[in-house]
Design an enzyme around this catalytic site. Structure first.
Site, PDB file in Angstrom:
ATOM      1  N   CYS A 130      37.587  27.707  46.362  1.00 57.61           N
ATOM      2  CA  CYS A 130      38.308  27.212  45.184  1.00 57.61           C
ATOM      3  C   CYS A 130      37.407  26.297  44.361  1.00 57.61           C
ATOM      4  O   CYS A 130      37.387  26.362  43.136  1.00 57.61           O
ATOM      5  CB  CYS A 130      39.560  26.481  45.618  1.00 57.61           C
ATOM      6  SG  CYS A 130      39.260  25.252  46.892  1.00 57.61           S
ATOM      7  N   GLU A 170      47.466  23.118  46.056  1.00 60.31           N
ATOM      8  CA  GLU A 170      46.000  23.149  45.921  1.00 60.31           C
ATOM      9  C   GLU A 170      45.658  24.559  45.468  1.00 60.31           C
ATOM     10  O   GLU A 170      45.667  25.483  46.281  1.00 60.31           O
ATOM     11  CB  GLU A 170      45.336  22.852  47.273  1.00 60.31           C
ATOM     12  CG  GLU A 170      45.688  21.509  47.879  1.00 60.31           C
ATOM     13  CD  GLU A 170      44.934  20.364  47.243  1.00 60.31           C
ATOM     14  OE1 GLU A 170      44.043  20.607  46.414  1.00 60.31           O
ATOM     15  OE2 GLU A 170      45.247  19.211  47.580  1.00 60.31           O
TER      16      GLU A 170
HETATM   17  P1  NAP Z   1      47.309  33.700  47.706  1.00 59.14           P
HETATM   18  O1  NAP Z   1      47.441  35.151  47.543  1.00 59.14           O
HETATM   19  O2  NAP Z   1      48.092  32.816  46.845  1.00 59.14           O
HETATM   20  O3  NAP Z   1      47.658  33.420  49.253  1.00 59.14           O
HETATM   21  C1  NAP Z   1      47.698  32.117  49.780  1.00 59.14           C
HETATM   22  C2  NAP Z   1      48.840  32.044  50.779  1.00 59.14           C
HETATM   23  O4  NAP Z   1      50.076  32.143  50.063  1.00 59.14           O
HETATM   24  C3  NAP Z   1      48.863  33.177  51.796  1.00 59.14           C
HETATM   25  O5  NAP Z   1      49.359  32.678  53.012  1.00 59.14           O
HETATM   26  C4  NAP Z   1      49.844  34.156  51.185  1.00 59.14           C
HETATM   27  O6  NAP Z   1      50.420  35.018  52.122  1.00 59.14           O
HETATM   28  C5  NAP Z   1      50.863  33.212  50.601  1.00 59.14           C
HETATM   29  N1  NAP Z   1      51.660  33.726  49.502  1.00 59.14           N
HETATM   30  C6  NAP Z   1      51.276  34.519  48.483  1.00 59.14           C
HETATM   31  N2  NAP Z   1      52.295  34.698  47.623  1.00 59.14           N
HETATM   32  C7  NAP Z   1      53.342  34.000  48.105  1.00 59.14           C
HETATM   33  C8  NAP Z   1      54.684  33.782  47.664  1.00 59.14           C
HETATM   34  N3  NAP Z   1      55.148  34.323  46.548  1.00 59.14           N
HETATM   35  N4  NAP Z   1      55.484  33.005  48.405  1.00 59.14           N
HETATM   36  C9  NAP Z   1      55.026  32.444  49.559  1.00 59.14           C
HETATM   37  N5  NAP Z   1      53.774  32.609  50.022  1.00 59.14           N
HETATM   38  C10 NAP Z   1      52.933  33.371  49.301  1.00 59.14           C
HETATM   39  O7  NAP Z   1      45.845  33.204  47.568  1.00 59.14           O
HETATM   40  P2  NAP Z   1      44.526  33.868  48.119  1.00 59.14           P
HETATM   41  O8  NAP Z   1      44.149  34.968  47.223  1.00 59.14           O
HETATM   42  O9  NAP Z   1      44.682  34.173  49.570  1.00 59.14           O
HETATM   43  O10 NAP Z   1      43.513  32.626  47.985  1.00 59.14           O
HETATM   44  C11 NAP Z   1      42.696  32.493  46.900  1.00 59.14           C
HETATM   45  C12 NAP Z   1      43.174  31.443  45.933  1.00 59.14           C
HETATM   46  O11 NAP Z   1      43.382  30.203  46.609  1.00 59.14           O
HETATM   47  C13 NAP Z   1      42.119  31.172  44.885  1.00 59.14           C
HETATM   48  O12 NAP Z   1      42.698  31.022  43.625  1.00 59.14           O
HETATM   49  C14 NAP Z   1      41.502  29.866  45.353  1.00 59.14           C
HETATM   50  O13 NAP Z   1      40.858  29.151  44.344  1.00 59.14           O
HETATM   51  C15 NAP Z   1      42.700  29.165  45.918  1.00 59.14           C
HETATM   52  N6  NAP Z   1      42.296  28.111  46.849  1.00 59.14           N
HETATM   53  C16 NAP Z   1      42.480  26.807  46.496  1.00 59.14           C
HETATM   54  C17 NAP Z   1      42.055  25.766  47.340  1.00 59.14           C
HETATM   55  C18 NAP Z   1      42.230  24.322  46.972  1.00 59.14           C
HETATM   56  O14 NAP Z   1      42.109  23.467  47.853  1.00 59.14           O
HETATM   57  N7  NAP Z   1      42.509  23.983  45.725  1.00 59.14           N
HETATM   58  C19 NAP Z   1      41.437  26.097  48.552  1.00 59.14           C
HETATM   59  C20 NAP Z   1      41.265  27.433  48.877  1.00 59.14           C
HETATM   60  C21 NAP Z   1      41.704  28.430  48.022  1.00 59.14           C
HETATM   61  P3  NAP Z   1      49.934  36.551  52.292  1.00 59.14           P
HETATM   62  O15 NAP Z   1      48.547  36.505  52.781  1.00 59.14           O
HETATM   63  O16 NAP Z   1      50.895  37.086  53.294  1.00 59.14           O
HETATM   64  O17 NAP Z   1      50.064  37.176  50.933  1.00 59.14           O
END
Ligand code: NAP
Length: 457
Positions: A263, A229
């Site tokens: 998102c 997602e």
């Molecule tokens: P993010 O940096 O990708 O982090 C999301 C999760 O992934 C966190 O727990 C993060 O841990 C972990 N993570 C990051 N890189 C990783 C890797 N290489 N391997 C394993 N885990 C990893 O995203 P964000 O900035 O927090 O969230 C914003 C994004 O999420 C936006 O693009 C938003 O649109 C999207 N989103 C989508 C939905 C949906 O339902 N489609 C809902 C909400 C948000 P750490 O915090 O430790 O880095």
């Protein structure tokens, strides 16, 4: 990243949390796997649904505690946090009430014999979740998993460690046995190791494209099913016959709720030319007038962004957009006081050669476009790498329905902003990811659809 609470309103660090050790991770995985092999996972569903029902009650009882923790860790206004808690309780209750019906064996018509499909758990799931809806993101995975019988290990975002811990505590209080739902403070490298472990049988990630592509690639390398997602740049189309009062009100909430860090928030506003001036004046005025402030003040609509990194990233995006020709109708900069606040912003004149055109703005920044007709609105809507949600405002429902079916996204809402309810399958297409959470589709993502056939001969 280290796990820590840093209050985005005061900019002060509150507490740090050590990562779990390798031995603790192994113990958690062993417990979860043992539970999967026990009668708890594969036996009678009623005790698991009773846990969900109790969890829903506990979430309701703890709604203020949950809302306060969200406000402190990621700046969500209290009222919005309470609404998130209510939605989470509804999700728990929804699966508690409906899972038995949803997971009933389904007959299959066949001339080789009597056949049916049964729905069984697959094993331990690994969930990697973001901070923006810190409780909702967890229950979206955990509630259907408990109903099905899949134990869950989750790695929450490192900036919401207390939300992660409070949720795990409520699940335990609801009577879930050890191993059913485990919160681990672990690194991305550890996530990658866990995905390779044979005891993990499914991976659900909500987050950015970068994390999605790394985690999805790893899951596929290890032949594990995944759901992703990811981000979105949803359209909010206002046609010439729309109720403009309702459209403007929805546009402001759709863009500013959760400080724009949703998102499926409305991000690209596409307005028909004949009503463009009226809509723009009202929208820009309402954005400018949005109450920004302390997330714990009940009057606040727009709280601080969740982190300094998010604020800095958004500021850079807007600067780059302007350097490439965008016009700022309001806002366009960090607010001038303590806290990670960004002014509600409306950009226009964003042309396809501007990098901003294809980017997701994860904060209170709207892009405004004017089009001549429905075809142009659809073409612009679909000129995106994302495809999560979208809204159409029109008094002519037939016209809006025709447009909805032409928009390349996983969800379209007519005369309302994109929302989430337990029964509505949530997810996207293109770079917004794959798979669905919630509803009937969500509970069937991580199940063994087992076919059984009794020979007719
Ligand atoms: P993010 O940096 O990708 O982090 C999301 C999760 O992934 C966190 O727990 C993060 O841990 C972990 N993570 C990051 N890189 C990783 C890797 N290489 N391997 C394993 N885990 C990893 O995203 P964000 O900035 O927090 O969230 C914003 C994004 O999420 C936006 O693009 C938003 O649109 C999207 N989103 C989508 C939905 C949906 O339902 N489609 C809902 C909400 C948000 P750490 O915090 O430790 O880095």
């Amino acid at each position: 990243m280290a796990y820590r609470t840093l209050n985005p309103f005061t900019e002060q660090k509150v507490q740090e949390f050590p990562e779990h050790t390798d031995a603790e991770v192994e113990a958690a995985l062993a417990k979860a796997h043992a539970l999967f092999k026990s009668d708890w996972s594969t036996g009678d569903r009623a005790p698991r649904l009773a846990i969900l029902d109790k969890l829903a009650g506990l979430i309701t009882k703890n709604r203020d505690r949950l809302a306060n923790t969200m406000a402190e860790e990621m700046g969500k206004p209290l009222l919005q946090g309470q609404m998130e808690a209510d939605l989470c309780a509804d999700i728990g209750r929804y699966y508690a009430d409906r899972a038995t019906e949803m997971l009933k064996p389904q007959p299959v018509d066949s001339n080789v014999g009597e056949g049916w499909v049964e729905f069984h758990p697959v094993g331990v799931l690994l969930a990697v979740e973001p901070w923006n809806f810190p409780i909702y993101q967890l229950i979206r995975v955990v509630a259907p998993a408990i109903a099905v019988g899949n134990p869950v290990i989750y790695k929450h975002a490192s900036i919401v460690p207390q939300c992660a811990a409070v949720f795990a505590d409520l699940v335990r209080q609801a009577g879930a046995p050890e191993g059913a739902v485990t919160n681990l403070y672990i690194s991305s490298a550890k996530v990658s190791e866990l995905i390779a472990d044979d005891r993990i049988q499914g991976v659900a990630l909500t987050g950015s494209e970068g994390a999605g592509s790394q985690v999805g690639a790893r899951a596929s390398e290890k032949l594990k099913k995944s759901t992703l997602e990811l981000g979105g740049s949803d359209v909010f189309v206002v046609l010439d016959d729309a109720d403009l009062g309702k459209a403007v009100q929805s546009a402001v909430i759709g863009r500013l709720a959760n400080a724009g860090q949703t998102c499926s928030a409305a991000k690209r506003f596409i307005v028909q030319r004949s009503i463009a001036d009226v809509f723009t004046d009202a929208f820009v005025g309402a954005m400018r007038g949005a109450t920004m402030g302390d997330p714990k003040d009940p009057q606040t609509l727009l709280g601080p962004m969740a982190s300094r990194e998010g604020l800095d990233g958004l500021s850079r995006q807007v600067e780059e957009a302007v350097a490439n020709g965008a016009t700022v109708l309001t806002g366009g900069k960090r607010a001038d006081y303590t806290g990670f606040f960004y002014e509600p912003t409306v950009l226009t004149d964003v042309s396809p050669d501007n990098p901003a055109f294809y980017q997701e703005f994860f904060g209170p920044v709207a892009q405004l476009f004017v089009v001549d007709d429905d075809d142009a609105a659809v073409a612009l809507a679909n000129d995106s790498n994302f495809g999560l949600g979208g809204s159409i405002f029109s008094a002519d429902i037939k016209r809006a329905r025709r447009m909805a079916s032409r928009i390349e996204s996983g969800m379209v809402f007519i005369n309302m902003w994109t929302t989430s309810r337990p029964e509505l399958p949530f997810g996207g297409v293109k770079r917004s990811g794959y798979g669905r959470e919630l509803g009937d589709a969500g509970i069937k993502e991580f199940v063994n659809r087992k076919l059984v056939v009794v020979s007719a001969e």
